[in-house]
Design a protein around this motif. Structure first.
Motif, PDB file in Angstrom:
ATOM      1  N   PRO A 177       0.824  -1.211   0.000  1.00 10.63           N
ATOM      2  CA  PRO A 177       0.000   0.000   0.000  1.00 10.63           C
ATOM      3  C   PRO A 177       0.858   1.261   0.000  1.00 10.63           C
ATOM      4  N   ILE A 178       0.329   2.297  -0.588  1.00  7.89           N
ATOM      5  CA  ILE A 178       1.025   3.582  -0.612  1.00  7.89           C
ATOM      6  C   ILE A 178       1.025   4.179   0.791  1.00  7.89           C
ATOM      7  N   ARG A 179       2.172   4.715   1.183  1.00  4.81           N
ATOM      8  CA  ARG A 179       2.319   5.313   2.513  1.00  4.81           C
ATOM      9  C   ARG A 179       2.313   6.841   2.386  1.00  4.81           C
ATOM     10  N   LEU A 180       1.416   7.466   3.128  1.00  4.16           N
ATOM     11  CA  LEU A 180       1.227   8.912   3.061  1.00  4.16           C
ATOM     12  C   LEU A 180       1.377   9.505   4.458  1.00  4.16           C
ATOM     13  N   LEU A 181       2.152  10.570   4.558  1.00  2.00           N
ATOM     14  CA  LEU A 181       2.275  11.299   5.820  1.00  2.00           C
ATOM     15  C   LEU A 181       1.381  12.540   5.752  1.00  2.00           C
ATOM     16  N   ILE A 182       0.478  12.675   6.721  1.00  2.00           N
ATOM     17  CA  ILE A 182      -0.401  13.846   6.802  1.00  2.00           C
ATOM     18  C   ILE A 182       0.107  14.753   7.911  1.00  2.00           C
ATOM     19  N   LEU A 197      -9.172   7.515   1.802  1.00  2.00           N
ATOM     20  CA  LEU A 197      -8.007   6.774   1.310  1.00  2.00           C
ATOM     21  C   LEU A 197      -7.811   5.503   2.145  1.00  2.00           C
ATOM     22  N   PRO A 198      -8.821   4.619   2.176  1.00  3.74           N
ATOM     23  CA  PRO A 198      -8.742   3.432   3.038  1.00  3.74           C
ATOM     24  C   PRO A 198      -7.653   2.448   2.618  1.00  3.74           C
ATOM     25  N   GLN A 215      -6.314   4.805  14.385  1.00  7.87           N
ATOM     26  CA  GLN A 215      -5.696   3.964  13.351  1.00  7.87           C
ATOM     27  C   GLN A 215      -4.559   4.669  12.607  1.00  7.87           C
ATOM     28  N   TYR A 216      -4.376   5.979  12.872  1.00  7.88           N
ATOM     29  CA  TYR A 216      -3.294   6.719  12.224  1.00  7.88           C
ATOM     30  C   TYR A 216      -2.211   7.027  13.263  1.00  7.88           C
ATOM     31  N   PRO A 217      -1.079   6.331  13.222  1.00 10.27           N
ATOM     32  CA  PRO A 217      -0.013   6.594  14.190  1.00 10.27           C
ATOM     33  C   PRO A 217       0.378   8.073  14.179  1.00 10.27           C
ATOM     34  N   LEU A 218       0.541   8.650  15.359  1.00 12.77           N
ATOM     35  CA  LEU A 218       0.840  10.075  15.493  1.00 12.77           C
ATOM     36  C   LEU A 218       2.307  10.279  15.849  1.00 12.77           C
ATOM     37  N   ASN A 219       3.022  10.987  14.965  1.00  7.10           N
ATOM     38  CA  ASN A 219       4.400  11.401  15.216  1.00  7.10           C
ATOM     39  C   ASN A 219       4.382  12.894  15.557  1.00  7.10           C
ATOM     40  N   ALA A 267      -9.233  13.652  -2.412  1.00  3.70           N
ATOM     41  CA  ALA A 267      -8.606  12.327  -2.464  1.00  3.70           C
ATOM     42  C   ALA A 267      -8.170  11.988  -3.888  1.00  3.70           C
ATOM     43  N   HIS A 268      -9.006  12.343  -4.864  1.00  2.00           N
ATOM     44  CA  HIS A 268      -8.648  12.105  -6.270  1.00  2.00           C
ATOM     45  C   HIS A 268      -7.376  12.866  -6.626  1.00  2.00           C
TER      46      HIS A 268
END
Length: 355
Positions: free
Chosen positions: A5-10, A29-30, A51-55, A346-347
């Motif tokens: 899966p693609i890894r995205l940092l928000i 973006l599930p 579910q989104y690890p927080l840095n 998202a698109h």
């Protein structure tokens, strides 16, 4: 062989206005593996889903002129850039999405130093300084108001509007756990995620006349108002915050609010007419620019806080409650909503990151 899966940092931090659009995007973006970049002791600690690890990184904004404090902040910025760069490399991230604010600086610089694509979302009509500076560095800048593009001449801008959380998009009535009768006019007062003590004081001076006209008021005071419990009335519900804002705004006949971009987007999606009182100390007075988008199409009425008296607010609300203008304002508010904003954003992210 199955593709990873693609890894995205928000990178989104600080206020609901920065966090809620980013959370709405993440929900679209599930199939992505998403991690979050924030700042210690800010709202992301409680708002970002588990579910989104927080840095977290220690970074601050440059609020004043140059001085010793600026050197300290600059040192933190350099350290944060290196920290984010290490995170991006170690995690094999393939892109960065940010909603601006001072956390965007180290995120954008670190990503570009590694050749990673960056998408920035700017929710305000007048883009912030960070967006204006870093916009040209990004592969795309999604804007919440079309007018914002004229302030970003060197950036690649795309109008997506601002995403709202999924409960706002559910069709039909969302049940409330508040004892409000069905057929009474409901006024909702709120000051955004920080609350608004000045608005609270004004409203408390007005509400008795609104009660006499048959209206009920739900007043979300925030947690910084020492007089929040000063007024008691059967038609008055006072709370610091309320989780079910989608249900509350769908039930509302009128809102009295600040004009943060996130609040305005939620008002539009729910088709709520509003009286807007822009926060006078917002950076570069950007809330006034936001309000003008709504007043220019007849979806809202705006007042400067310094020029608004309790008498004017009281009479304006009474007039609207008894006027067909309220219905017209509701229609105009709904007309400027973009319910599929999260899908559009998202698109765009997919288009940029997966190209």
């Amino acid at each position: 062989m199955v593709n990873a899966p693609i890894r995205l940092l928000i990178a989104a931090s600080g206020t609901g206005g920065h966090l809620f659009p980013a959370i709405a995007l993440a929900e679209q973006l599930p199939d992505y593996q998403i991690e979050w970049l924030g700042v210690p002791n800010r709202l992301e600690r409680s708002l970002v889903p588990k579910q989104y690890p927080l840095n977290t990184i220690a970074v601050e904004g440059f609020q004043q002129g140059l001085g010793f404090s600026s050197l300290r902040i600059l040192g933190k910025l350099v350290g944060s850039i290196l920290q984010v760069r290490k995170l991006l490399k170690k995690g094999n991230f393939q892109g960065v999405f940010t909603t601006g604010g001072y956390i965007a600086g180290p995120a954008v610089i670190a990503a570009r130093s590694l050749g990673l694509p960056v998408i920035l979302h700017e929710s305000n009509a007048l883009p912030g300084k960070v967006t204006r500076f870093f916009g040209p560095w990004c592969d795309a800048v999604a804007v919440g108001f079309e007018v914002a593009a004229k302030y970003l001449p060197r950036a690649k801008t795309i109008y997506t509007n601002t995403p709202v959380r999924s409960p706002f998009l559910n069709s039909g009535i969302v049940p409330l756990d508040l004892p409000i009768p069905e057929n009474v006019p409901l006024i909702v007062v709120f000051g955004g995620s920080q609350g608004a003590v000045a608005i609270n004081k004004l409203v408390r001076e007005c509400v008795t006349a609104w009660f006499d006209a048959g209206a009920w008021v739900v007043h979300l005071t925030g947690d910084n108002d020492p007089e929040a419990d000063k007024l008691q009335h059967p038609q008055y519900i006072v709370l610091p915050f309320y989780d079910n804002m989608a249900g509350l705004l769908k039930r509302a006949d009128l809102a009295i609010s600040r004009s943060g971009a996130g609040s305005l987007t939620e008002l539009a999606v729910c088709g709520v007419p509003s009286i807007l009182i822009p926060y006078p100390f917002a950076a570069e007075d950007h809330q006034t620019y936001n309000a003008e988008v709504f007043t220019s199409v007849g979806a809202a009425i705006a007042f400067k806080q310094s020029e608004l008296s309790a008498e004017v607010l009281q009479s304006k609300v009474l007039y609207l409650l008894q006027s067909a203008e309220l219905t017209h304002m509701a229609e105009k508010s709904k007309a400027i909503a973009v319910p599929d904003s999260a899908e559009k954003l998202a698109h765009l992210v997919r288009e940029v990151v997966e190209m």
